[in-house]
Design a protein around this motif. Structure first.
Motif, PDB file in Angstrom:
ATOM      1  N   MET A  94       1.094  -1.244  -0.260  1.00 15.89           N
ATOM      2  CA  MET A  94      -0.135  -0.087   0.307  1.00 15.89           C
ATOM      3  C   MET A  94       1.074   1.152  -0.284  1.00 15.89           C
ATOM      4  O   MET A  94       0.551   2.602  -0.633  1.00 15.89           O
ATOM      5  N   GLU A  95       2.162   0.924   0.697  1.00 11.78           N
ATOM      6  CA  GLU A  95       2.720   2.484   0.580  1.00 11.78           C
ATOM      7  C   GLU A  95       3.339   2.849  -0.862  1.00 11.78           C
ATOM      8  O   GLU A  95       2.941   3.975  -1.247  1.00 11.78           O
ATOM      9  N   GLU A  96       3.736   1.602  -1.517  1.00 18.38           N
ATOM     10  CA  GLU A  96       4.372   1.777  -2.891  1.00 18.38           C
ATOM     11  C   GLU A  96       3.409   2.710  -3.413  1.00 18.38           C
ATOM     12  O   GLU A  96       3.659   3.185  -4.208  1.00 18.38           O
ATOM     13  N   TRP A  97       2.175   2.317  -3.504  1.00 18.93           N
ATOM     14  CA  TRP A  97       0.764   2.177  -5.029  1.00 18.93           C
ATOM     15  C   TRP A  97       0.861   2.978  -4.488  1.00 18.93           C
ATOM     16  O   TRP A  97       0.132   3.932  -5.241  1.00 18.93           O
ATOM     17  N   GLN A  98       0.740   3.590  -3.008  1.00 16.92           N
ATOM     18  CA  GLN A  98      -0.422   5.498  -2.496  1.00 16.92           C
ATOM     19  C   GLN A  98       0.537   5.956  -2.999  1.00 16.92           C
ATOM     20  O   GLN A  98       0.040   7.561  -3.287  1.00 16.92           O
ATOM     21  N   LEU A  99       2.131   5.890  -2.723  1.00 15.28           N
ATOM     22  CA  LEU A  99       2.565   6.683  -3.186  1.00 15.28           C
ATOM     23  C   LEU A  99       2.650   7.355  -4.594  1.00 15.28           C
ATOM     24  O   LEU A  99       2.640   8.705  -4.836  1.00 15.28           O
ATOM     25  N   HIS A 100       2.771   6.985  -5.466  1.00 17.80           N
ATOM     26  CA  HIS A 100       2.494   6.522  -7.005  1.00 17.80           C
ATOM     27  C   HIS A 100       1.504   7.911  -7.598  1.00 17.80           C
ATOM     28  O   HIS A 100       1.082   8.436  -8.131  1.00 17.80           O
ATOM     29  N   MET A 101       0.172   6.941  -6.425  1.00 13.11           N
ATOM     30  CA  MET A 101      -1.063   7.252  -6.855  1.00 13.11           C
ATOM     31  C   MET A 101      -1.197   8.962  -6.047  1.00 13.11           C
ATOM     32  O   MET A 101      -2.054   9.475  -7.107  1.00 13.11           O
ATOM     33  N   VAL A 102      -0.769   8.716  -5.092  1.00 13.78           N
ATOM     34  CA  VAL A 102      -1.446  10.501  -4.309  1.00 13.78           C
ATOM     35  C   VAL A 102       0.335  11.286  -5.232  1.00 13.78           C
ATOM     36  O   VAL A 102      -0.957  12.503  -5.430  1.00 13.78           O
ATOM     37  N   ARG A 103       1.268  11.056  -5.530  1.00  4.33           N
ATOM     38  CA  ARG A 103       1.797  11.440  -6.652  1.00  4.33           C
ATOM     39  C   ARG A 103       0.811  12.225  -8.325  1.00  4.33           C
ATOM     40  O   ARG A 103       0.568  13.064  -8.615  1.00  4.33           O
ATOM     41  N   LEU A 104       0.102  11.405  -8.854  1.00  8.58           N
ATOM     42  CA  LEU A 104      -0.328  11.209  -9.672  1.00  8.58           C
ATOM     43  C   LEU A 104      -1.813  11.824  -9.637  1.00  8.58           C
ATOM     44  O   LEU A 104      -1.751  13.420 -10.870  1.00  8.58           O
ATOM     45  N   GLY A 105      -1.752  12.246  -8.705  1.00 12.01           N
ATOM     46  CA  GLY A 105      -3.122  13.861  -8.280  1.00 12.01           C
ATOM     47  C   GLY A 105      -2.937  14.978  -8.056  1.00 12.01           C
ATOM     48  O   GLY A 105      -3.239  15.312  -8.756  1.00 12.01           O
ATOM     49  N   TYR A 106      -1.228  15.568  -7.259  1.00 21.47           N
ATOM     50  CA  TYR A 106      -0.533  16.254  -7.479  1.00 21.47           C
ATOM     51  C   TYR A 106      -0.205  16.675  -8.572  1.00 21.47           C
ATOM     52  O   TYR A 106      -0.450  18.179  -9.139  1.00 21.47           O
ATOM     53  N   VAL A 107       0.145  15.519  -9.629  1.00 23.32           N
ATOM     54  CA  VAL A 107       0.883  16.043 -10.406  1.00 23.32           C
ATOM     55  C   VAL A 107       0.016  16.380 -11.712  1.00 23.32           C
ATOM     56  O   VAL A 107      -0.371  17.109 -13.049  1.00 23.32           O
TER      57      VAL A 107
END
Length: 283
Positions: A94-107
């Motif tokens: 979850m840490e790896e998956w959500q790190l990318h997902m949160v970054r996706l929302g910001y960019v």
């Protein structure tokens, strides 16, 4: 016994090249944010300037994202050791998956901000990217390296990939935005580890992690193409400074090869290669 089980990990070839490889998202966004910090929108009044600064702040937020912490344990007072292993592996996943997902929302937020400022006549960010593609069709040397390969790989993860013939950057950005929307509306499946017959816990979710990572990268490359087109049209100006390459970088040359740059290069040229991994020259 817990195993992270590397089989099935999705690493596209453009991330594993010995030279000219695409950098990890956390390094990519740092360099993109630095470039935008040295640039500004040329035309427009206070509203456009404020919009540009707000988009830049979303990039800064993405650049500041380092880690996310999850604890997926469910302590019911009687959990066995295997259950604890399962939850530990799930937490890491979850840490790896959500790190990318949160970054996706910001960019994505940054992209939408830049698109509103630079192409206010385009209703959707993908439409602005399409406009930028048309503008840069005769300036392919200014396109970010690997952008088409990233889009093509992202398409392989689409459920309807057999029907997807369009692999334009605009289509890739649209798909990346859809990845974010699916999660925001609760339509994305949440991956979890796999418990096999030998009581070993295997990490899973490789496709989901790859989709989130490459969707984030697709949006960042879309921003670069958008900025390149705006700079070509005179809508964005970059400071007359050089980018100091602390670790050196391989960049494409004019004859289809590559060259090593270990000192400085103009920011105006750096936009097309800022996402490449630093490397070492061949001995």
């Amino acid at each position: 016994m817990t195993s992270t089980h590397a089989e099935g990990v999705c690493l596209p070839s453009y991330r594993t090249l010995p030279i000219l490889a695409l950098a990890a998202p956390e390094d990519h966004i740092r360099e993109l944010t630095d470039w935008v910090e040295h640039a500004s929108v040329v035309h427009g009044g206070a509203t456009e300037q404020a919009g540009w600064q707000n988009a830049y702040k979303w990039l800064r937020l993405a650049q500041g994202l380092r880690t996310l912490t999850f604890d997926m344990s469910y302590d019911d007072g009687g959990m066995c050791a295997v259950g604890g292993d399962f939850d530990a592996v799930w937490s890491e996943m979850m840490e790896e998956w959500q790190l990318h997902m949160v970054r996706l929302g910001y960019v994505r937020a940054a992209l939408e901000g830049f698109a509103r400022v630079l192409y206010p006549d385009r209703l959707y960010p993908a439409a602005a990217i399409e406009r930028a593609e048309q503008q840069m069709s005769h300036h392919v040397e200014a396109w970010p390296l690997h952008v088409r390969e990233v889009v093509e790989h992202l398409v392989t993860h689409a459920p309807d990939k057999a029907d997807r013939a369009d692999v334009s950057v605009a289509s890739g950005v649209a798909q990346a935005i859809d990845v974010h929307c699916q999660a925001a509306h609760g339509l994305a499946g949440i991956p979890e580890p796999i418990d096999d017959a030998d009581m070993n816990i295997y990490a899973a979710g490789h496709d989901e992690v790859c989709v989130a990572r490459e969707a984030s990268t697709t949006v960042m490359l879309g921003i670069q193409l958008l900025l390149a087109a705006a700079m070509d049209e005179g809508g964005v100006a970059v400071l007359n400074e050089d980018k100091y390459l602390l670790d050196g970088k391989w960049i494409p040359d004019s004859v289809g090869g590559n060259r090593w740059v270990d000192e400085e290069m103009p920011y105006s040229e750096y936009l097309a290669v800022l996402h490449l991994e630093p490397g070492e020259p061949e001995l």
